[in-house]
Structures are given as C-alpha cells and as structure tokens.
Design an enzyme around this catalytic site. Structure first.
Site, PDB file in Angstrom:
ATOM      1  N   TRP A 203       0.866  -1.178   0.000  1.00  0.00           N
ATOM      2  CA  TRP A 203       0.000   0.000   0.000  1.00  0.00           C
ATOM      3  C   TRP A 203       0.905   1.230   0.000  1.00  0.00           C
ATOM      4  CZ3 TRP A 203      -0.137   4.141   3.293  1.00  0.00           C
ATOM      5  CH2 TRP A 203      -1.193   5.049   3.091  1.00  0.00           C
ATOM      6  N   ASP A 370     -16.565  11.108  -2.346  1.00  0.00           N
ATOM      7  CA  ASP A 370     -15.935   9.856  -1.894  1.00  0.00           C
ATOM      8  C   ASP A 370     -16.706   9.251  -0.730  1.00  0.00           C
ATOM      9  OD1 ASP A 370     -13.495   8.061  -0.953  1.00  0.00           O
ATOM     10  OD2 ASP A 370     -12.907   8.898  -2.876  1.00  0.00           O
ATOM     11  N   ASP A 371     -16.046   8.435   0.026  1.00  0.00           N
ATOM     12  CA  ASP A 371     -16.616   7.661   1.130  1.00  0.00           C
ATOM     13  C   ASP A 371     -17.364   8.561   2.125  1.00  0.00           C
ATOM     14  OD1 ASP A 371     -17.111   5.651   2.899  1.00  0.00           O
ATOM     15  OD2 ASP A 371     -15.013   5.130   3.260  1.00  0.00           O
ATOM     16  N   TRP A 481     -15.141   2.793  -7.828  1.00  0.00           N
ATOM     17  CA  TRP A 481     -15.498   1.471  -7.270  1.00  0.00           C
ATOM     18  C   TRP A 481     -14.325   0.976  -6.434  1.00  0.00           C
ATOM     19  CZ3 TRP A 481     -19.688  -1.982  -8.992  1.00  0.00           C
ATOM     20  CH2 TRP A 481     -19.568  -3.289  -8.520  1.00  0.00           C
ATOM     21  N   ASP A 482     -14.504   1.017  -5.122  1.00  0.00           N
ATOM     22  CA  ASP A 482     -13.372   0.715  -4.229  1.00  0.00           C
ATOM     23  C   ASP A 482     -13.431  -0.723  -3.709  1.00  0.00           C
ATOM     24  OD1 ASP A 482     -11.073   1.237  -2.790  1.00  0.00           O
ATOM     25  OD2 ASP A 482     -11.837   3.067  -1.859  1.00  0.00           O
ATOM     26  N   ASP A 552      -2.923   5.321  -3.081  1.00  0.00           N
ATOM     27  CA  ASP A 552      -3.367   6.276  -2.066  1.00  0.00           C
ATOM     28  C   ASP A 552      -2.251   7.242  -1.707  1.00  0.00           C
ATOM     29  OD1 ASP A 552      -5.940   5.439  -1.878  1.00  0.00           O
ATOM     30  OD2 ASP A 552      -5.695   4.303  -0.021  1.00  0.00           O
TER      31      ASP A 552
HETATM   32  C1  GLA Z   1      -9.588   3.808   0.075  1.00  0.00           C
HETATM   33  C2  GLA Z   1      -9.303   4.541  -1.218  1.00  0.00           C
HETATM   34  C3  GLA Z   1      -9.261   6.021  -0.972  1.00  0.00           C
HETATM   35  C4  GLA Z   1     -10.569   6.474  -0.366  1.00  0.00           C
HETATM   36  C5  GLA Z   1     -10.859   5.673   0.881  1.00  0.00           C
HETATM   37  C6  GLA Z   1     -12.248   5.967   1.395  1.00  0.00           C
HETATM   38  O1  GLA Z   1      -8.531   3.915   0.960  1.00  0.00           O
HETATM   39  O2  GLA Z   1      -8.126   4.087  -1.785  1.00  0.00           O
HETATM   40  O3  GLA Z   1      -9.015   6.711  -2.171  1.00  0.00           O
HETATM   41  O4  GLA Z   1     -11.595   6.321  -1.314  1.00  0.00           O
HETATM   42  O5  GLA Z   1     -10.780   4.281   0.651  1.00  0.00           O
HETATM   43  O6  GLA Z   1     -12.532   5.233   2.528  1.00  0.00           O
END
Ligand code: GLA
Length: 737
Positions: A203, A370-371, A481-482, A552
C-alpha cells in the site's frame, strides 16, 4: 497471415509458425504427438525444423516411441508440460484423475485456425474487431489414456507484437475430475541468460520495479490475497542481458485476471528457463464434472526487439484499443476534484458546494463524492452495505447535490465499495451468511469490514439491483469502485464442502459478471476502479473500468516512481493521478505545486485537496495547470509514452531526476516533463535527449517560441537549468512546425 502450419518432410515433425510484425513463435509437433516449443524471437519467414528435438541421453524416463535413449521430456522444451511423466520440472497442469493418479500424457489431437479472437466465456480478455487483425491457433491435445482434452489457444496479432494465450480443459470422460493446477501460459526458453523484471510493493508504494538475474531453481511472484494485490503485480518481463529501455530483446507477460495468481520461472539443470503464469494453485481446485469444461484466463505476451520502451507502447496500444471498452474508452477523461483528502468523512452539502465553487474556478470538470455519503458512515468502522444516502450529511439527497454541481457546470461522481459489508450494518443483520467466512471460526476483520460472497448468485443479483437503484437515482456520470480488504477464510455457504477451493476463483468470476451487467446497463458512466489505491491494478479490471486510482500515496516524489512502474505495462489513460495538499498526508513531504501538477499530468488528471483553503493566486495558478492539461490531455491519454530517464535505473543521474515524454500519434505534439527527485543546493544542468519525434521536422517550444530541429533535440538534447530550488520540475510543450 499470422499463423502458418507446415510439415517437415524428413522426420514427420509438423510445426506452427505464429508471426507478429517483429516476432515468430514456433511450435513443433513431433510424430508421436508430443508438442514441443521451438523458440520465440525475431521474425523469420522460414523454419527448418532445427532444434525441434533436443537430444540428451539421460538414461531414464525416455520417450520410447521416438528414440529410446536420447529423448527425455525432462530436457525437451514443451508447450504445455504435464505432471507424472518424465518431466520433473514444475508442470503447467495438474489434474486429480478418477484412478487416484495425477499423471497426464497430452498429445496432439487436432488443430483449428480461427480468423478472429474468440471470447473467453465469463472472463475479461483482449478482443479483435477487424477481420484479419488476429488469427487464433486452437491446438487441441488429448490424454493418451482418458478422454480429457486440453486446448491451447494462441491469438497472434497481425499488426502488434502480441500473442495472447489461454487454455480450455474439457472432461469428456464419464466421471468427475479435479483440476489442481492450470497455468494459462508456459514457455520453455532455451537458455537462462535473462533478467527477470517484476513490479512489487505495498500500500502506498505500489509497482516498484525490481530486476534480477535468473539462477537455477525457482524465482516467482504471486498473490494469495484474493485480488491481484499491491504487493506483486501480475506482470513479469524477461530481458536479454543486454536489453535496456531502447534496445534488446524483452518478453513481457501480463495476466488478465484480478485474483490469486502465480508467475514463476524455473531454471533447470540444463540451464533452460521455464516461464509459467496462471491462477495460483494455492487453495485452488476445480471440480470438473463429466461433460464440463473450464477456461483459464488469458496471458498477454508482448515481444520487443527494442527494449522496455517499445514493450510498454505495445501494451499501451493494445489495452487502450482492444481491452478497454465502452463509451469512455477513447473519450477525454474529465479533470476531477475528489473530496477524500479534502474532507475525509467530515462533510455536509454546504462544505461540498464550497469545495465545488473553488474547484470550478480551478478548471475542474467533475466532482467526485468519496466515502461517507451513505448509511451511518461517519467513520470507516460501519455501514458498508447500506447504500442509502445519509440525509443528515446530505440534505436533499443525491439529486440535490448533483443539481448543485450541475449549476456549477460540474459532472457528478460517487464512491462505492460494493464488494464489502461492515458487521455493523443493516445488510449484515439481514444476511450474516453473505460474507466470506468459515462457520464456527473467528472472523478476521480488515478496516472493520468483511468481503461479501460474490461467488453466490443471490449476492451479485442483490448488488446489481441495489447499485442500479443508486446509479439511477440521480444524474451520476462517474463511479469510483473501491475494494479495501483482502480475502481470508475463503469459504462460501453457497458451495459444497468439496467445492470450497473454488471460492477465490468463483469470487472473481462473480465480480466480473456483476461488472459486466452494471457497465452494460450504465454505459454513460465512467467507472474508475480502486483498491486502497492500486491494490487491484490489472488488465482484468481494465476490461470493465478504463481507469484505476493508482495509489493512495499522492506525494509527487513517491508518485514519480509508482507511476513510472505502472506505465511499464498500463497506459497513461488508465492511471488516475491527483494533485494533493502539502505537507502530503501520506509522507509529510512538501513539494512545489508545479511538481505535483506536472507529476499528476502523467495520467488522467485531478485534484484531491481542500481548495477552499487556497489563496486566490493559488486557484489562478491551479486553473492554469488545468487549462494546460486540457491542451495536452489527448497527447497524454492517447499518444505514445517515452521514458527518458527512469527512476529504477541505478545511475547517478537517475537518483536525481526523472523525465518522460508523451508524443501524439501523428507526432505533431510532444510534452516533455522533467522532475528533480533529490534536492541539490546548486542543481546541475540537465541535457535531455528527446525521443519519438518526427526526425525530419522542426519543433517549436510553445512557451519560449524557440524552434529546434527534431534531430537536434534527439541527438544533442534540450538544455534545462535552474530547476531547483523553485518548481523542481518543468514541462515543455512542443509543436511540429
Ligand atoms: C480507500 C481509497 C481512498 C478512499 C478511501 C475511502 O482507501 O483508496 O481513495 O476512497 O478508501 O474510505
């Protein structure tokens, strides 16, 4: 035509010559039906049959029907080696047969030359469009004792140095057999004088490039994590010892699959190297009922006689043109603002609108939420699975926020992580058996979440319905889409005990079928894949989603190395890159805005920072970068990439700076980017020798107005001085005059 079949008169050997523009791949069928590999290298027009048979007196385990003393499978290069006969090297296939044995003896049965590339049922793969662009050899082998057929497919491309391989196993016996191992490609190289290149990491530091000399024994990479993983990309290249960026033979292999894989090179006592790639045999087996067949995913094999650079460009063109699909395949990708690093979970509609105001002034085209927009999702410990808008955060729901974005001239995108469920969620309460877990064992959580069991049809049906509802609930034109955890406790309540080793593969097939249905139903949506950054960056995913969040880690210097590795195989259009705040949230490093912007412009461009905190001047500066990207977007997204200085080359020069070029296909424009990666008090000058220009033309630097001949730029170089301190990087746009 790419596939030629001939018979060699003297010894009864037949052979197939698979020709691509610069390579030939040769398969020999001995008169006893053994299928031997005779080489893959520069293109030849004629083949004498030389080296079809390697004679080695090993004294044991011979091929009595051909030559009782001098022929051994153990030293013969083969197309698809089996277990249990006289090849003691790791084989490509292992079947558990009804008689309790694993021994298989595959011989030539028949062949077919197909004038296109057949589809692989339920699996992503490259595809042909025009007649004549691909010819596929389907080479059918049969076991000498049982009615078990193994067809080796080779799709040879007429205009690309690409051969795609995959395998189909058919059980025509009247009982069940079990597949324990099935590699999609296996090649025996005559020598082992190669370097193995792999892309490994974790990661936040995905796809770092490593190279090593081959040694006797096994060298391998794999994933056992249920997805292709951050740790090893399903890609390997073999390089001739003298190969480099622009010269020498390179063989690139990429697995079109998003689950557990293995790629290995076994060097034997004769110093031959056996390369194989396929589904990881770890915790895998497949029950093949009487009459059933199994298709193993595709391996894309690229040949380059001109080093890694040409190999990369072949992969890029193939993936852009014949792997990615849908409306967004060739469309310019929008510049996005993503609110993740700007707000994390702490937002409401007012905050988002303020961010959108700033983003609109900064030249952004798409707002990606996002989330945190759904269920009880105030942090990452709950609510995955509850895909209902949280109206405490978003008053007016999705239609309202979308209309606010529209007012500002922005498209709207939404984050989802459909493959997961939080134990604290309505979905988990309703269907505790829908997650991947072993009954009676403690469940392992990662990021406080579990994987849904996509091997079950009712689960993918439910996701299809639920997501369809969300995607249609407002004018959503982009989906991120995660996928944020790996698979443990591979077990499905929907399968029998003896099928439990099918779970990991069935999961991937379930994911593919879900993506197929959703992308067909919502063709206007641009799907971007993500897996905690680049944890599932593979060609299987690109078949459904034409771009992927690269990492990330948004630090510019880290990104230079991550992106350079990524583009070794995957096209810039597939690589999503954002400018973020400083100090960087992952590394704490401060880098100049120009360097962050120029680095992100190497792929599909966007921003991920709180623009409401920026000064007017900074917004104006960012708007200039956005405008510049709009000018170069088509060159980056659909042109050719040339690496000038790669971060993985170990020379003094490279530790200090990286440089690359994007050149439009017609060579009328080129963008040169150079970036210091190491601060110097008085940075030495850089003389950059450019590549890929039209050698007979002159080019104008559109900033300075200076005109240079292409030859001067390519042979004598472009002088860059005083890059540090300050911007640390430079970008030059050249136009052919
Ligand atoms: C992952 C993704 C991030 C973000 C977070 C949200 O870590 O890689 O870009 O979308 O989730 O929880």
């Amino acid at each position: 035509m790419p596939v030629v079949f001939e018979k060699c008169a003297e010894d009864g050997t037949s052979f197939f010559l698979l020709n691509t523009p610069n390579s030939s791949y040769i398969i020999s069928v001995l008169k006893n039906g053994i299928v031997s590999h005779s080489g893959w290298s520069r293109r030849i027009e004629k083949w004498s049959g030389n080296s079809a048979i390697w004679k080695t007196d090993r004294g044991v385990n011979l091929l009595p029907d051909l030559d009782p003393r001098n022929l051994s499978l153990d030293t013969m290069p083969q197309e698809y080696s089996t277990a249990g006969k006289s090849d003691f090297r790791p084989g490509a296939i292992e079947l558990a047969l009804n008689d309790g044995t694993h021994t298989l003896d595959l011989r030539y049965f028949s062949h077919d030359i197909i004038e296109e590339k057949p589809q692989l049922e339920g699996l992503p793969a490259t595809y042909s469009v025009n007649s004549g662009e691909v010819e596929t050899l389907a080479l059918k082998l049969k076991d000498t004792k049982y009615d078990i057929f193994v067809t080796l497919f080779y799709a040879a491309w007429a205009e690309r140095d690409v051969i795609c391989r995959w395998v189909k196993i058919e059980n025509k016996t009247d009982g069940k057999i079990k597949i324990e191992k099935v590699m999609s490609a296996c090649i025996d190289f005559a020598g082992s004088d190669y370097k193995m290149l792999q892309m490994s990491g974790s990661w936040g530091r995905e796809r770092k490039v490593y190279m090593r000399d081959l040694v006797p024994g096994t060298q391998s990479i794999e994933s056992r994590r249920g997805s292709s993983s951050h740790h090893q990309n399903p890609f390997v290249a073999l390089l001739a010892k003298d190969a480099s960026e622009d010269s020498g033979e390179v063989f690139g292999f990429n697995f079109v699959y998003s689950g557990n894989f293995e790629a290995r090179i076994d060097v034997d006592y004769m110093e031959s190297a056996r390369f194989s790639m396929g589904i990881n045999p770890y915790n895998f087996s497949w029950n093949l009922e009487a009459g059933a067949s199994f298709t193993a995913p595709e391996v894309v094999m690229v040949y380059s006689k001109d080093g890694l650079g040409a190999m990369s460009r072949t992969f890029h063109d193939l993936y852009r043109e014949r792997l990615c699909r849908g409306q967004w395949k060739d469309k310019p990708r929008p510049i996005v603002i993503n609110n993740w690093e700007a707000t994390y979970f702490d937002f409401d509609e007012k905050k988002l609108c303020a961010l959108a105001d700033a983003a609109k002034d900064a030249g952004v085209e798409m707002f990606v939420l996002d989330d945190g927009w759904f269920g009880n999702r105030f942090d990452d410990r709950r609510a995955l699975g509850d895909w209902v808008v949280n109206t405490q955060k978003l008053k007016g729901g999705l239609p309202y926020i979308v209309s606010e974005m529209k007012k500002r001239g922005l498209g709207f995108g939404l984050w989802v992580e459909p493959e997961m469920v939080s134990p604290e969620s309505e979905l988990y309460k309703a269907h505790p058996d829908w997650c991947i877990h072993i009954p009676g064992r403690e469940m392992y959580l990662a990021r406080t979440q579990l994987m849904l069991d996509l091997s079950r049809k009712e689960v993918t049906d439910y996701l299809f319905e639920t997501l369809s509802g969300v995607f249609a609930s407002a004018d959503i034109s982009y989906i991120k889409w995660d996928f944020n955890r790996y698979m443990t406790d591979a077990y499905s309540e929907g399968l029998e005990t003896e099928q439990q080793q099918e779970v990991a593969h069935r999961y991937v097939l379930g994911l593919y079928s879900l993506l197929e249905r959703l992308t067909a139903k919502f063709p206007h949506i641009l799907f971007e894949s993500c897996a905690s950054g680049g944890g599932r960056f593979d060609p299987g995913i690109l078949y459904y989603m034409p771009q992927i969040w690269t990492s990330d880690n948004t630090d510019a210097l880290s990104r230079i190395s991550i992106q350079a590795g990524t583009t070794l195989v995957y096209p810039p259009s597939a690589m999503s890159c954002h400018v973020s705040a400083v100090p960087n949230h992952q590394t704490g490093r401060i880098t100049p805005l120009a360097q962050r912007a120029f680095t992100a412009m190497a792929g599909t461009y966007g921003y991920e920072l709180d623009m409401t905190k920026l000064s007017k001047e900074e917004i104006v500066q960012i708007a200039e970068y956005s405008n510049f990207y709009k000018k170069i977007r088509s060159i980056v997204q659909s042109g050719d990439l040339y690496r000038l200085v790669s971060p993985w080359e170990k020379s003094d020069k490279v530790e200090k700076y990286a440089a690359w070029m994007n050149v439009s296909k017609d060579k009328s424009f080129a963008v040169v980017t150079v970036s210091w990666v190491y601060a110097e008090a008085l940075a030495p000058k850089i003389v950059l020798k450019l590549k890929g220009l039209d050698g007979n033309a002159d080019y104008k630097d559109l900033k300075s107005g200076k005109i240079y001949s292409a030859k001067e730029l390519m042979y004598y170089g472009l002088l860059l001085a005083n890059l540090w301190p300050g911007n640390a990087s430079e970008q030059i746009l050249l136009e052919r005059v």
